[in-house]
Design a protein around this motif. Structure first.
Motif, PDB file in Angstrom:
ATOM      1  N   VAL A 256       0.692  -1.181   0.071  1.00 38.25           N
ATOM      2  CA  VAL A 256       0.111   0.054  -0.226  1.00 38.25           C
ATOM      3  C   VAL A 256       0.845   1.258   0.119  1.00 38.25           C
ATOM      4  CG1 VAL A 256      -2.061  -0.920   1.109  1.00 38.25           C
ATOM      5  CG2 VAL A 256      -0.037  -0.172   2.502  1.00 38.25           C
TER       6      VAL A 256
ATOM      7  N   CYS B 209       1.665   4.805   1.709  1.00 31.00           N
ATOM      8  CA  CYS B 209       1.964   5.155   3.015  1.00 31.00           C
ATOM      9  C   CYS B 209       0.866   5.983   3.477  1.00 31.00           C
ATOM     10  CB  CYS B 209       3.316   5.686   3.532  1.00 31.00           C
ATOM     11  SG  CYS B 209       4.579   4.750   2.797  1.00 31.00           S
TER      12      CYS B 209
ATOM     13  N   GLY C  94      11.552   7.584  -3.629  1.00 33.02           N
ATOM     14  CA  GLY C  94      10.832   7.046  -2.592  1.00 33.02           C
ATOM     15  C   GLY C  94      10.900   5.402  -2.209  1.00 33.02           C
ATOM     16  N   MET C  95      10.627   4.703  -3.487  1.00 33.69           N
ATOM     17  CA  MET C  95      10.539   3.234  -3.611  1.00 33.69           C
ATOM     18  C   MET C  95      11.612   2.726  -2.978  1.00 33.69           C
ATOM     19  SD  MET C  95       8.088   1.441  -4.823  1.00 33.69           S
ATOM     20  CE  MET C  95       7.597   0.082  -5.159  1.00 33.69           C
ATOM     21  N   THR C  96      13.017   2.911  -3.400  1.00 32.85           N
ATOM     22  CA  THR C  96      14.051   2.388  -2.873  1.00 32.85           C
ATOM     23  C   THR C  96      14.782   2.572  -1.579  1.00 32.85           C
ATOM     24  OG1 THR C  96      15.158   3.928  -4.495  1.00 32.85           O
ATOM     25  CG2 THR C  96      14.944   1.802  -5.298  1.00 32.85           C
ATOM     26  N   GLY C  97      13.996   3.733  -1.019  1.00 27.91           N
ATOM     27  CA  GLY C  97      14.523   4.277   0.248  1.00 27.91           C
ATOM     28  C   GLY C  97      15.204   5.631   0.403  1.00 27.91           C
TER      29      GLY C  97
ATOM     30  N   LEU D 235       7.570   9.552   5.092  1.00 29.44           N
ATOM     31  CA  LEU D 235       8.642   8.540   5.529  1.00 29.44           C
ATOM     32  C   LEU D 235      10.148   9.160   5.801  1.00 29.44           C
ATOM     33  CD1 LEU D 235       8.144   5.013   4.480  1.00 29.44           C
ATOM     34  CD2 LEU D 235       7.195   6.327   6.264  1.00 29.44           C
TER      35      LEU D 235
ATOM     36  N   ARG E 168       9.121  12.832   7.945  1.00 33.35           N
ATOM     37  CA  ARG E 168       8.427  12.433   9.165  1.00 33.35           C
ATOM     38  C   ARG E 168       8.043  13.752  10.012  1.00 33.35           C
ATOM     39  NH1 ARG E 168       9.418   7.106   9.977  1.00 33.35           N
ATOM     40  NH2 ARG E 168      11.228   6.618   9.219  1.00 33.35           N
TER      41      ARG E 168
ATOM     42  N   ARG F 253      -0.859   6.326  12.981  1.00 34.23           N
ATOM     43  CA  ARG F 253      -0.179   6.345  11.548  1.00 34.23           C
ATOM     44  C   ARG F 253      -0.749   7.592  10.893  1.00 34.23           C
ATOM     45  NH1 ARG F 253      -0.968   0.539   8.418  1.00 34.23           N
ATOM     46  NH2 ARG F 253      -2.315  -0.186   9.980  1.00 34.23           N
TER      47      ARG F 253
ATOM     48  N   MET G 277       6.919  -4.724  -1.767  1.00 34.28           N
ATOM     49  CA  MET G 277       7.327  -3.907  -2.328  1.00 34.28           C
ATOM     50  C   MET G 277       7.182  -2.505  -1.528  1.00 34.28           C
ATOM     51  SD  MET G 277       6.669  -3.680  -6.341  1.00 34.28           S
ATOM     52  CE  MET G 277       5.015  -3.164  -6.455  1.00 34.28           C
ATOM     53  N   ALA G 278       6.116  -2.119  -0.610  1.00 37.51           N
ATOM     54  CA  ALA G 278       5.927  -0.901   0.044  1.00 37.51           C
ATOM     55  C   ALA G 278       7.024  -1.009   1.089  1.00 37.51           C
ATOM     56  CB  ALA G 278       4.526  -0.965   0.635  1.00 37.51           C
ATOM     57  N   GLN G 279       7.351   0.394   1.314  1.00 34.86           N
ATOM     58  CA  GLN G 279       8.260   0.527   2.604  1.00 34.86           C
ATOM     59  C   GLN G 279       7.802   0.263   3.879  1.00 34.86           C
ATOM     60  OE1 GLN G 279      11.141   3.055   2.897  1.00 34.86           O
ATOM     61  NE2 GLN G 279      11.703   2.000   0.842  1.00 34.86           N
ATOM     62  N   ARG G 280       6.415   0.531   4.088  1.00 32.14           N
ATOM     63  CA  ARG G 280       5.784   0.269   5.104  1.00 32.14           C
ATOM     64  C   ARG G 280       4.484  -0.611   4.845  1.00 32.14           C
ATOM     65  NH1 ARG G 280       6.578   3.055  10.169  1.00 32.14           N
ATOM     66  NH2 ARG G 280       8.819   3.502   9.968  1.00 32.14           N
ATOM     67  N   GLY G 281       3.812  -1.210   5.928  1.00 31.66           N
ATOM     68  CA  GLY G 281       2.492  -1.538   5.752  1.00 31.66           C
ATOM     69  C   GLY G 281       2.548  -2.872   4.880  1.00 31.66           C
ATOM     70  N   GLY G 282       3.588  -3.351   4.338  1.00 33.57           N
ATOM     71  CA  GLY G 282       3.627  -4.769   3.842  1.00 33.57           C
ATOM     72  C   GLY G 282       3.924  -5.960   4.744  1.00 33.57           C
TER      73      GLY G 282
ATOM     74  N   LEU H  63      -5.473  -3.743   4.242  1.00 30.80           N
ATOM     75  CA  LEU H  63      -6.326  -2.746   3.834  1.00 30.80           C
ATOM     76  C   LEU H  63      -7.405  -3.661   3.171  1.00 30.80           C
ATOM     77  CD1 LEU H  63      -5.116   0.127   1.677  1.00 30.80           C
ATOM     78  CD2 LEU H  63      -6.367   0.136   3.773  1.00 30.80           C
TER      79      LEU H  63
END
Ligand code: SF4
Ligand code: SF4
Lengths: 612, 225
Positions: free
Chosen positions: A346, A348, A472-475, A543, A546, A586, B42-47, B103
């Motif tokens: 999902v 964030c 974003g995706m890779t951190g 993320l 913050r 959250r 795949m997701a940073q969080r929540g996965g 979800l």
């Protein structure tokens, strides 16, 4: 000294101790941490390049300058970098040039699965495959040496299970960073590949492969382990580790140099065992070459060519072809008896891509009538043709908006493709309005040329750049649009608005990524206009930044459970009974506030109100 | 030496990676060979996040085979149930009382499994199951975030690693101002494990007949929050 290192950490440290001076990369799972870890060590120049092709070119240039260079990327990145990669094979190097390709069998985080060992063979470049962190560390200095000695780039191929698996690594106490002295020696025959020079280099490349094959025959890391001689297994990389556990008593030829193959070694090994099998993930890369040597070998008739190997799959298939007896059959069959809800990835809570995706869905192809539209009597939003807009997507966090409940996107192929696809759909004469969605990092990676094409070819399409000021995706890596280096220093920032204007786009808009009305208004205007337009939807990644604002909550008396807010797909919004509720742990509150904007009953309240 | 396979499962942001890093590190310091692999969605969080930790004299494969894990540490009920098939018949499932509905549940497409259902799923593979009130202990200590460390403390009681090594490692991993609360969480988790161990032998016999209800009793942690 013993340390627990992931394969990527080991590659970074190994390169460091081999004296690497320049390291370049574009982030991509599972390769990202290599450059990130190098950036933590003092000395070498490190950069997040705009894309893998540029990374390869910078690495090649550094090598010409006499120093050791490392270029790392994920498997599909090598497709982008293929042009300079092949060119590097022709010119050769000065300082060692090592290219690390991290493949992703099983597609944990990729749009496709590909076996990049073919690239080494295709480009006639030697390839080494570590099978654990220790080997990843040790191989780096070997790879650089090999590169310099044989005047060739060297490819090191890792996979997700090597890159992201932590293992024990023994590091010499005296290990330190000792770079080579930069020096460029002019050599037109070698560095200028006009046809007359390239023709001279071609035979050298063939000779190089032949010499390297002889070298591989005596390379001590290609290890022969003789146990029971009934079964002989040839394997490399992670596949070797699985094979060791499944065929506990067999003999092994563990190959680390897998291109060119050490043919003499393989022939000798095959003579010592009764049955010869090759265990390799993905394609029958070694198997086919070994069979071409005239040896009888089993491989893909029992090792699946798709996906990541596991002990279970390997054991099952070995059992099926009679290579193993009396295996305890997997208990996993029982799994099918119980149904558990899935947990799809999902976006964030507080994600700046949610609002734009929500608007795209509302105007989009996958239009579900929702209460907001019901207010308009179920009619289509003004000015839009039947079927709504098509949203072509690119690769990044925002691609997750393709999942329910957002269902906002219609395509996703590879980095940068959204823009070209949008232009293609338009020129094909599709009746819908088309919006290309791309992230800031991806736009810099390979969206710019697509936009140039749109401008030049007088497209009426719209490009939405979802700008969260990071990758974003890779951190959260920097890129030219952020002006932040991998070491965290401030560099020059490429201004996206000016860039787009400079490319010839006259209609460039910057909107607040959390303002639904503004996004929708701008988008409606842009898709109706007859010229190329760009909308930069700007908002920070929660993320990374913050935010600390107070979370929102839902007034249960006012909420009638219409579920409009739940369609945002914000993970902080949950259903409780027949009402909606907000997970306070959250929600980022005022830093986001998009649910507040969609609730038709004004049931969502700020914390202050709740306290009052 | 016998191998020890530990599977940790949870949701991004719960501290699964921190816990598995810690376990791998102390195991290495205790002299074992270790391999640790994380599978992050795949997701940073929540996965979903799953971490495989393999400990032994010499470890080859980075992933645990289904039906082989000696310990399953579930930071969240649903993710624990999802990984149940990894446990071996003598393995121990250590599952926190935390609930994080995905979800797909929020959207009403599926229902979140209650403790009973999780117990039923796990009991297909092993009869040894402990529901640990990790979140409640953490909240009582004043920080829900240390729930994972409670689980780590619980697990530590079953592993051949000295407590001092754990304490050192945890202290090194967290910010100075959170050190004390983390060490307390660890200690309380260990204590829970001692209680569990003493009741386990006696409980086992009964568990076979009526799994879910009995399990709720022995862990002194009835049902939902
Ligand atoms: S303000 Fe609303 S949409 Fe934003 S994070 Fe909080 S609950 Fe999610
Ligand atoms: S909070 Fe608002 S949008 Fe969400 S379900 Fe309740 S009434 Fe509908």
């Amino acid at each position: 000294m013993r340390r627990l290192l992931s394969g990527n950490e080991a590659i970074a440290l190994g390169a460091y101790h081999a004296g690497v001076s320049v390291a370049t990369a574009y982030p991509g799972t599972p390769s990202t941490e290599i450059l990130e870890n190098l950036a933590r060590l003092p000395g070498p120049y490190v950069e997040w390049s705009a894309n893998e092709k540029v990374a390869m070119e910078v690495g090649l240039g550094a090598s010409y300058g006499g120093v050791r260079a490392l270029v790392s990327m994920k498997h599909v990145g090598l497709n982008v970098a293929a042009d300079p990669f092949f060119a590097a094979s022709v010119t050769g190097v000065r300082g060692g040039l090592v290219v690390v390709s991290c493949d992703d069998p099983g597609m944990h985080s990729s749009q496709g699965e590909q076996d990049n060992r073919h690239f080494a063979r295709f480009a006639k470049i030697p390839m080494l495959e570590p099978s654990d962190s220790q080997e990843a560390y040790d191989l780096m200095s070997i790879a650089f040496q090999l590169s310099e000695e044989f005047d060739t780039p060297v490819m090191v191929r890792s996979t997700t299970r090597i890159s992201h698996c932590k293992g024990v690594v023994e590091i010499g106490e005296a290990a330190s960073w000792q770079p080579k002295r930069p020096r460029f020696i002019r050599d037109l025959d070698k560095f200028v590949m006009v046809p007359s020079n390239a023709r001279k280099r071609r035979p050298l490349m063939e000779e190089r492969v032949a010499t390297l094959a002889r070298w591989a025959d005596n390379f001590p890391k290609n290890e022969v382990i003789i146990q029971n001689t009934r079964l002989g297994v040839i394997a490399s990389g992670a596949a070797y580790q699985y094979a060791r556990e499944v065929f506990k008593k067999a003999s092994f030829l563990k190959l680390v140099a897998t291109y060119p193959l050490p043919k003499q070694l393989i022939a000798d090994f095959s003579r010592q065992v009764e049955t010869l099998v090759v265990v390799e993930e993905l394609d029958p890369f070694m198997e086919e070459q070994i069979r071409a040597m005239g040896l009888e070998v089993k491989g893909k008739e029992f090792v699946p060519p798709i996906g990541e190997l596991t002990i279970d799959t390997l054991e099952d298939s070995a059992h099926r072809v009679g290579l193993l007896k009396n295996v305890r059959r997997a208990l996993s069959r029982k799994e099918t008896q119980v149904e558990l809800p899935v947990r799809p990835p999902v976006l964030c809570a507080g994600c700046p891509h949610i609002a734009t995706s929500f608007v795209l869905r509302r105007l989009g192809f996958y239009r579900h009538l929702n209460p907001l539209e019901a207010n308009e009597g179920g009619k289509l939003p003004s000015g839009l043709r039947q079927g709504g807009i098509i949203a072509t997507s690119d690769i990044g966090c925002y691609t997750l908006a393709v999942y329910p409940p957002l269902l906002a996107l219609d395509t996703c192929a590879c980095m940068g493709a959204s823009i070209g696809q949008a232009l293609g759909l338009e020129k094909a004469g599709v009746a819908n309005k088309i919006v290309a969605v791309i992230g800031d990092s991806t736009f810099v990676h390979s969206g710019i040329t697509g936009l140039v094409d749109m401008v030049y070819n007088q497209s009426a399409g719209t490009v939405v750049i979802l700008d969260n000021d990071t990758t974003g995706m890779t951190g959260h890596q920097g890129h030219p649009g952020t002006g932040i280096s991998p070491r965290g220093e401030k560099l020059t920032k490429v201004d996206l608005e000016y860039l787009c204007r400079g490319l010839g786009v006259r209609d460039v808009n910057v909107v607040n990524a959390f303002d639904i009305a503004q996004i929708e208004h701008t988008l409606r205007r842009c898709v109706e206009s007859e010229e190329t337009s760009v909308i930069i939807a700007r908002g920070p990644c929660p993320l990374k930044e913050r935010p600390t604002s107070r979370p929102f909550s839902i007034d249960a008396d006012r909420c009638d459970g219409c579920a409009t807010c739940l369609r945002l797909g914000c993970p902080a919004l949950l259903r409780e009974g027949d009402k909606a509720t907000i997970d306070k742990g959250r929600c980022v509150g005022d830093a986001c506030g998009i649910c507040l904007q969609v609730c038709p009953r004004e049931a969502i309240v700020r914390a202050e109100k709740e306290i009052a | 030496m016998r191998k020890i396979d530990v599977l940790m499962a949870g949701v991004g942001g719960q501290g699964v990676i921190l816990a598995s890093d810690s376990l791998a590190e102390v195991a290495m310091r205790a002299g074992f060979d270790v391999k640790k692999s994380d599978a992050i969605g795949m997701a940073q969080r929540g996965g979903s996040v799953v971490s495989h930790i393999r400990i032994g004299a010499k470890v080859f494969a980075p992933l645990i085979k289904k039906g082989e894990a000696d310990f399953l540490v579930g930071f969240e009920r649903l993710e624990a149930a999802r990984c149940a098939s990894y446990i071996n018949p003598n393995g121990l499932a250590i599952i926190s009382d935390q609930e994080l509905p995905p979800l797909s549940v929020a959207g009403d497409a599926a229902s979140y499994p209650d403790q009973e259902k999780v117990a039923r799923v796990v009991s297909l593979y092993t009869k040894r199951l402990a529901f640990v009130p990790g979140l409640r202990i953490a909240q009582a200590l004043g920080n829900a975030r240390v729930a994972g460390v409670v689980l780590l403390g619980f697990l530590s009681a079953f592993l051949p690693v000295e407590v001092a090594l754990w304490q050192e490692d945890i202290a090194r991993r967290v910010d100075a101002k959170f050190r004390e609360i983390n060490l307390k969480a660890f200690a309380q988790g260990r204590e829970e494990a001692m209680v569990f161990r003493s009741t386990e032998t006696e409980a086992k016999a009964v568990v076979r007949e009526e799994v879910p209800k009995r399990l709720r009793n022995i862990t002194r942690n009835g049902g939902r929050r």
